[in-house]
Design a protein around this motif. Structure first.
Motif, short mmCIF file in Angstrom:
data_model
loop_
_atom_site.label_atom_id
_atom_site.label_comp_id
_atom_site.label_asym_id
_atom_site.label_seq_id
_atom_site.Cartn_x
_atom_site.Cartn_y
_atom_site.Cartn_z
N SER A 123 0.82 -1.22 0.00
CA SER A 123 0.00 0.00 0.00
C SER A 123 0.85 1.26 0.00
CB SER A 123 -0.90 0.03 1.24
OG SER A 123 -1.83 -1.02 1.24
N ASP A 124 0.35 2.30 -0.70
CA ASP A 124 0.90 3.62 -0.47
C ASP A 124 0.09 4.26 0.66
OD1 ASP A 124 -1.52 4.23 -1.63
OD2 ASP A 124 -0.70 5.30 -3.34
N ILE A 125 0.47 5.46 1.06
CA ILE A 125 -0.27 6.13 2.13
C ILE A 125 -0.82 7.45 1.61
CG2 ILE A 125 0.81 5.02 4.11
CD1 ILE A 125 2.77 7.30 4.32
N ASP A 126 -2.12 7.64 1.78
CA ASP A 126 -2.80 8.87 1.38
C ASP A 126 -2.82 9.81 2.58
OD1 ASP A 126 -3.80 8.21 -1.37
OD2 ASP A 126 -4.74 6.57 -0.27
N LEU A 127 -2.27 11.00 2.40
CA LEU A 127 -2.12 11.94 3.50
C LEU A 127 -2.69 13.31 3.15
CD1 LEU A 127 1.62 11.26 4.46
CD2 LEU A 127 -0.42 10.16 5.43
N ILE A 128 -3.19 14.00 4.17
CA ILE A 128 -3.53 15.42 4.07
C ILE A 128 -2.90 16.11 5.28
CG2 ILE A 128 -5.37 17.15 4.07
CD1 ILE A 128 -7.18 15.14 2.73
N TYR A 129 -2.19 17.20 5.04
CA TYR A 129 -1.54 17.96 6.11
C TYR A 129 -2.39 19.18 6.43
CZ TYR A 129 2.75 15.26 5.29
OH TYR A 129 3.68 14.25 5.16
N VAL A 130 -2.77 19.32 7.70
CA VAL A 130 -3.64 20.41 8.13
C VAL A 130 -2.99 21.12 9.32
CG1 VAL A 130 -5.94 21.05 8.95
CG2 VAL A 130 -5.66 19.07 7.43
N TYR A 131 -2.95 22.47 9.27
CA TYR A 131 -2.45 23.21 10.43
C TYR A 131 -3.55 24.13 10.96
CZ TYR A 131 -1.44 26.90 6.93
OH TYR A 131 -1.52 27.83 5.92
N ASP A 132 -3.40 24.55 12.22
CA ASP A 132 -4.54 25.17 12.90
C ASP A 132 -4.84 26.60 12.44
OD1 ASP A 132 -2.25 26.05 14.14
OD2 ASP A 132 -2.86 25.49 16.17
N GLU A 133 -3.82 27.43 12.23
CA GLU A 133 -4.13 28.80 11.79
C GLU A 133 -2.91 29.44 11.14
OE1 GLU A 133 -3.70 31.84 15.38
OE2 GLU A 133 -5.04 30.19 15.93
N ASP A 134 -3.18 30.48 10.36
CA ASP A 134 -2.10 31.20 9.68
C ASP A 134 -1.39 32.12 10.66
OD1 ASP A 134 -2.26 30.26 6.95
OD2 ASP A 134 -4.21 31.27 6.85
N GLY A 135 -0.19 32.51 10.29
CA GLY A 135 0.62 33.37 11.13
C GLY A 135 2.04 33.41 10.61
N GLU A 136 2.99 33.63 11.52
CA GLU A 136 4.39 33.76 11.13
C GLU A 136 5.27 33.12 12.19
OE1 GLU A 136 6.61 37.67 11.15
OE2 GLU A 136 6.33 37.42 8.98
N THR A 137 6.43 32.62 11.78
CA THR A 137 7.37 32.04 12.73
C THR A 137 8.08 33.15 13.51
OG1 THR A 137 9.23 32.01 11.18
CG2 THR A 137 7.76 30.10 11.17
N VAL A 138 8.69 32.77 14.63
CA VAL A 138 9.34 33.78 15.48
C VAL A 138 10.74 34.13 15.01
CG1 VAL A 138 8.01 33.09 17.50
CG2 VAL A 138 10.22 31.99 17.05
N GLY A 139 11.25 33.42 14.02
CA GLY A 139 12.61 33.68 13.55
C GLY A 139 13.63 32.82 14.27
N ASN A 140 14.84 32.80 13.72
CA ASN A 140 15.89 31.97 14.31
C ASN A 140 16.50 32.65 15.53
OD1 ASN A 140 17.55 33.97 13.28
ND2 ASN A 140 18.25 32.75 11.54
N ALA A 141 17.61 32.10 16.02
CA ALA A 141 18.24 32.63 17.23
C ALA A 141 18.68 34.07 17.07
CB ALA A 141 19.44 31.75 17.61
N GLN A 142 18.93 34.50 15.84
CA GLN A 142 19.32 35.88 15.57
C GLN A 142 18.12 36.77 15.26
OE1 GLN A 142 21.01 33.19 13.91
NE2 GLN A 142 22.36 33.26 15.72
N GLY A 143 16.92 36.20 15.37
CA GLY A 143 15.71 36.97 15.09
C GLY A 143 15.46 37.19 13.62
N ARG A 144 16.04 36.34 12.77
CA ARG A 144 15.89 36.49 11.33
C ARG A 144 15.14 35.29 10.75
NH1 ARG A 144 22.21 38.10 9.95
NH2 ARG A 144 22.28 40.05 11.18
N ASN A 145 14.96 35.36 9.43
CA ASN A 145 14.36 34.26 8.66
C ASN A 145 12.92 33.95 9.08
OD1 ASN A 145 16.73 33.95 7.20
ND2 ASN A 145 17.52 32.34 8.54
#
Length: 242
Positions: A137-159
């Motif tokens: 069998s292959d595996i059928d997947l759907i990826y779901v996340y809870d809400e939109d937003g932005e990441t906090v950035g790396n250790a230097q506050g970037r990216n």
């Protein structure tokens, strides 16, 4: 006179036994279960294999074991499908953990408006959702996340990147760990065609976008497909219901 096992006539079994002779003892006797998968996986990592290879070798050992038990002991189909389902969930959870850890270092964690970590769920559809996976069998997947937003950035506050970008990268990283083929094969073939808008849609979709799609554009068969759906990763969400 003792008759040879039917499994000895399998070219797959012959190939796996030759290739992984040293690794065969790492999988404990019996039908593979999550505890045995974890022990085998950790042993392979301890022998110097990276995560991708350890997952693939674990699969080779599991399928060989199921082949032998099926041929020699007429292992019930329900136990075969449960073992393969356990393997898929095991691999997806480890791949998801690894992918998010690496992306957190690059872009920081994705946060909700309430300051909590945004959650991503891997939803198993079809045979995976119904715990009916077989060895091909292959595996059928759907990826779901809870809400939109932005990441906090790396250790230097970037990216800083959007959740849409972050979780899209997670999906690609999980695919590389589970679905890509290398010298040890693959763990599972992965199919994302059941996600909103099929192969032309985003790799991961927010809950709001998923709800809108199913209400406005979703066809009947797409809605019916969710009858066999369930969250398969991360394990914390499966056990807590969060």
């Amino acid at each position: 006179m003792t008759r040879p096992s039917l499994a000895t006539h399998s070219r797959f079994a012959q190939r796996v036994r030759r290739r992984y002779e040293a690794e065969l003892p790492l999988l404990a006797p019996g039908v593979p279960d999550p505890a045995q998968l974890q022990a085998t996986f950790e042993a392979l990592l301890g022998h110097g294999h990276n995560m991708a290879n350890a997952l693939r070798i674990t699969r080779q050992l599991v399928v060989l074991r199921l082949l032998c038990l099926d041929c020699e002991q007429q292992l019930p189909l329900a136990q075969v499908t449960q073992a393969m389902t356990d393997l898929a969930e095991f691999a997806l959870n480890h791949a998801l953990t690894q992918a998010q850890a690496e992306l957190d270092q690059m872009h920081g964690a994705p946060l909700t408006a309430r300051g909590q970590r945004a959650q991503l769920w891997i939803v198993g559809m079809g045979k995976l959702g119904a715990r009916e996976l077989n060895v091909s069998s292959d595996i059928d997947l759907i990826y779901v996340y809870d809400e939109d937003g932005e990441t906090v950035g790396n250790a230097q506050g970037r990216n800083h990147i959007s959740h849409h970008e972050y979780f899209g990268k997670v999906v690609r990283a999980v695919y590389a760990l589970v679905g890509d083929t290398n010298e040890h094969g693959f763990v599972f073939r992965v199919d994302l065609a059941l996600r909103p808008n099929g192969n032309s849609g985003p790799a991961a979709v927010s809950l709001d976008a998923l709800e809108e799609y199913l209400h406005v554009q979703g066809r009947e068969w797409e809605r019916f497909a969710w009858l066999k759906s369930r969250v398969v990763a991360p394990f914390d969400s499966v056990t807590s219901g969060a």
